[in-house]
Each structure stands twice: as C-alpha cells, then as structure tokens.
Design an enzyme around this catalytic site. Structure first.
Site, PDB file in Angstrom:
ATOM      1  CG  ASP A  59      38.850  55.549  46.659  1.00  0.00           C
ATOM      2  OD1 ASP A  59      38.575  54.733  47.562  1.00  0.00           O
ATOM      3  OD2 ASP A  59      38.073  55.764  45.696  1.00  0.00           O
TER       4      ASP A  59
ATOM      5  N   GLY B 297      35.847  52.080  46.530  1.00  0.00           N
ATOM      6  CA  GLY B 297      34.503  51.721  46.960  1.00  0.00           C
ATOM      7  C   GLY B 297      34.029  50.429  46.326  1.00  0.00           C
TER       8      GLY B 297
ATOM      9  N   GLY C 251      36.118  48.855  43.757  1.00  0.00           N
ATOM     10  CA  GLY C 251      37.278  48.177  43.164  1.00  0.00           C
ATOM     11  C   GLY C 251      37.328  48.365  41.650  1.00  0.00           C
ATOM     12  CB  ILE C 252      34.690  49.164  39.192  1.00  0.00           C
ATOM     13  CG1 ILE C 252      33.851  47.943  39.587  1.00  0.00           C
ATOM     14  CG2 ILE C 252      34.614  49.386  37.679  1.00  0.00           C
ATOM     15  CD1 ILE C 252      32.347  48.129  39.411  1.00  0.00           C
ATOM     16  N   GLY C 253      36.972  51.260  39.646  1.00  0.00           N
ATOM     17  CA  GLY C 253      37.809  52.358  39.160  1.00  0.00           C
ATOM     18  C   GLY C 253      39.286  52.031  39.274  1.00  0.00           C
TER      19      GLY C 253
ATOM     20  CG  ASN D 186      43.676  35.208  34.841  1.00  0.00           C
ATOM     21  OD1 ASN D 186      42.855  35.145  35.763  1.00  0.00           O
ATOM     22  ND2 ASN D 186      43.426  34.739  33.635  1.00  0.00           N
TER      23      ASN D 186
ATOM     24  NE  ARG E  69      44.581  24.714  30.464  1.00  0.00           N
ATOM     25  CZ  ARG E  69      44.616  24.151  31.675  1.00  0.00           C
ATOM     26  NH1 ARG E  69      45.681  23.469  32.061  1.00  0.00           N
ATOM     27  NH2 ARG E  69      43.595  24.269  32.503  1.00  0.00           N
ATOM     28  CG  HIS E  70      46.841  28.691  32.796  1.00  0.00           C
ATOM     29  ND1 HIS E  70      45.548  28.818  32.334  1.00  0.00           N
ATOM     30  CD2 HIS E  70      46.874  27.605  33.601  1.00  0.00           C
ATOM     31  CE1 HIS E  70      44.813  27.846  32.856  1.00  0.00           C
ATOM     32  NE2 HIS E  70      45.595  27.089  33.615  1.00  0.00           N
TER      33      HIS E  70
ATOM     34  NE  ARG F 160      44.652  29.161  27.366  1.00  0.00           N
ATOM     35  CZ  ARG F 160      44.108  28.122  27.975  1.00  0.00           C
ATOM     36  NH1 ARG F 160      43.867  28.148  29.268  1.00  0.00           N
ATOM     37  NH2 ARG F 160      43.803  27.044  27.292  1.00  0.00           N
TER      38      ARG F 160
HETATM   39  C1  RB5 Z   1      34.325  57.055  45.216  1.00  0.00           C
HETATM   40  O1  RB5 Z   1      33.123  57.632  45.622  1.00  0.00           O
HETATM   41  C2  RB5 Z   1      34.069  55.823  44.348  1.00  0.00           C
HETATM   42  O2  RB5 Z   1      33.580  56.232  43.124  1.00  0.00           O
HETATM   43  C3  RB5 Z   1      35.329  55.021  44.200  1.00  0.00           C
HETATM   44  O3  RB5 Z   1      35.763  54.609  45.457  1.00  0.00           O
HETATM   45  C4  RB5 Z   1      35.216  53.750  43.382  1.00  0.00           C
HETATM   46  O4  RB5 Z   1      34.139  52.982  43.785  1.00  0.00           O
HETATM   47  C5  RB5 Z   1      35.260  53.918  41.934  1.00  0.00           C
HETATM   48  O5  RB5 Z   1      35.293  52.969  41.152  1.00  0.00           O
END
Ligand code: RB5
Length: 149
Positions: A8, A67, A69-71, A100, A133-134, A137
């Site tokens: 993004d 930003g 990596g979570i989203g 994994n 073994r992996h 899983r």
């Molecule tokens: C965008 O502002 C931000 O929310 C996105 O890049 C990311 O961090 C979401 O997980």
C-alpha cells in the site's frame, strides 16, 4: 521461482528495495502495485490479489508491505492455502520458511528500514522448507481449511 509483490502507500520504499534485491538474485516477479502517487489506498485491495495468485499457482510466493505489515498479513491469511508470516527479524524469516513453509511474507515499513527488510526478504526467499515433522503440522492446517473454510 516467481514472486508477486505489492504494497500500500505505507510500503512503497521497501517494495522498491525488494524488487532491486530480486533483480540481483535473478528472481522473476510481478509488481501488483500500488501505483506511485495513488495517494492513500486500502491494503486488502493489494493483499487479496497477491494471495490469490499464490493460492492458484500463478506465482510461487508473495511479498506484501504496508505500514505495519499487520493488515497485509491478516488479509493474506484469509485466503485458503496461504501461510503468511509477518517477519521483522532474520531469525523469524529463516524459521518461518524452515518450519511453516510460508508462501507469503509481510513486512511493515513503519517498523523496519529498507536494509533490514532486504536481509529478511533475502533469507526468506532462499531458505528451504525442512519438511519432516513440520510437514505433519502444515498438513493439519490444510486439513482444517478443507473441513472448515
Ligand atoms: C495505512 O495507514 C496503514 O494502516 C497500513 O499501511 C497498515 O499499517 C495496516 O495494517
């Protein structure tokens, strides 16, 4: 190996760094955006196309940057067959390939800089799955997907 990469607006610098790395490693890739100057975009619009390309075999692996990596990692892991790791250290990058067999890597440009991102991606792209073994899983995750998703 063929890789699909996307970010993004929060991950464009690391995306360029990883594309340069893949050029050096002679790894073929498809850049799925976002376009420079497109302003604020929504990470699922980039995570789902890349994850689907991996899931349907169009490419072997995916790399997603936002930003944090979570989203990107949450979105990619919604796609059946995707094992996406959010990795911000080299130990995890190696372990998540060996243990994994992750097929998508997510990173956050507001968390780490381009130098560390390059090292993480290099390790992730060049480390093989240990299997053994992996594999058992991983099979349990695939069984769960078959039964419940
Ligand atoms: C965008 O502002 C931000 O929310 C996105 O890049 C990311 O961090 C979401 O997980």
């Amino acid at each position: 190996m063929k890789v699909a990469i996307a970010s993004d607006h929060g991950g464009t610098n690391i995306r360029e760094e990883i594309k340069q790395l893949m050029d050096e490693l002679k790894i073929e890739y498809i850049d799925m955006g976002c376009e420079c100057g497109s302003g604020s975009v929504d990470y699922p619009d980039y995570a789902f196309p890349v994850a689907n390309m991996v899931a349907n075999g169009e490419v072997d692996r995916g790399i997603l940057i936002c930003g944090t990596g979570i989203g990107m990692s949450i979105s990619a892991n919604k796609v059946k067959g995707i094992r996406c790791a959010l990795a911000h250290d080299t130990f995890s990058a190696k372990a998540t390939r060996e243990h994994n067999d992750t097929n998508v890597l997510a990173m956050g440009e507001r968390v780490i800089g381009p130098g560390l991102a390059r090292e993480i991606a290099h390790i992730w792209l060049t480390t093989e799955f240990t299997a053994g073994r992996h594999a058992v899983r991983i099979g349990k995750i695939a069984d769960y997907e078959e039964k419940h998703l």
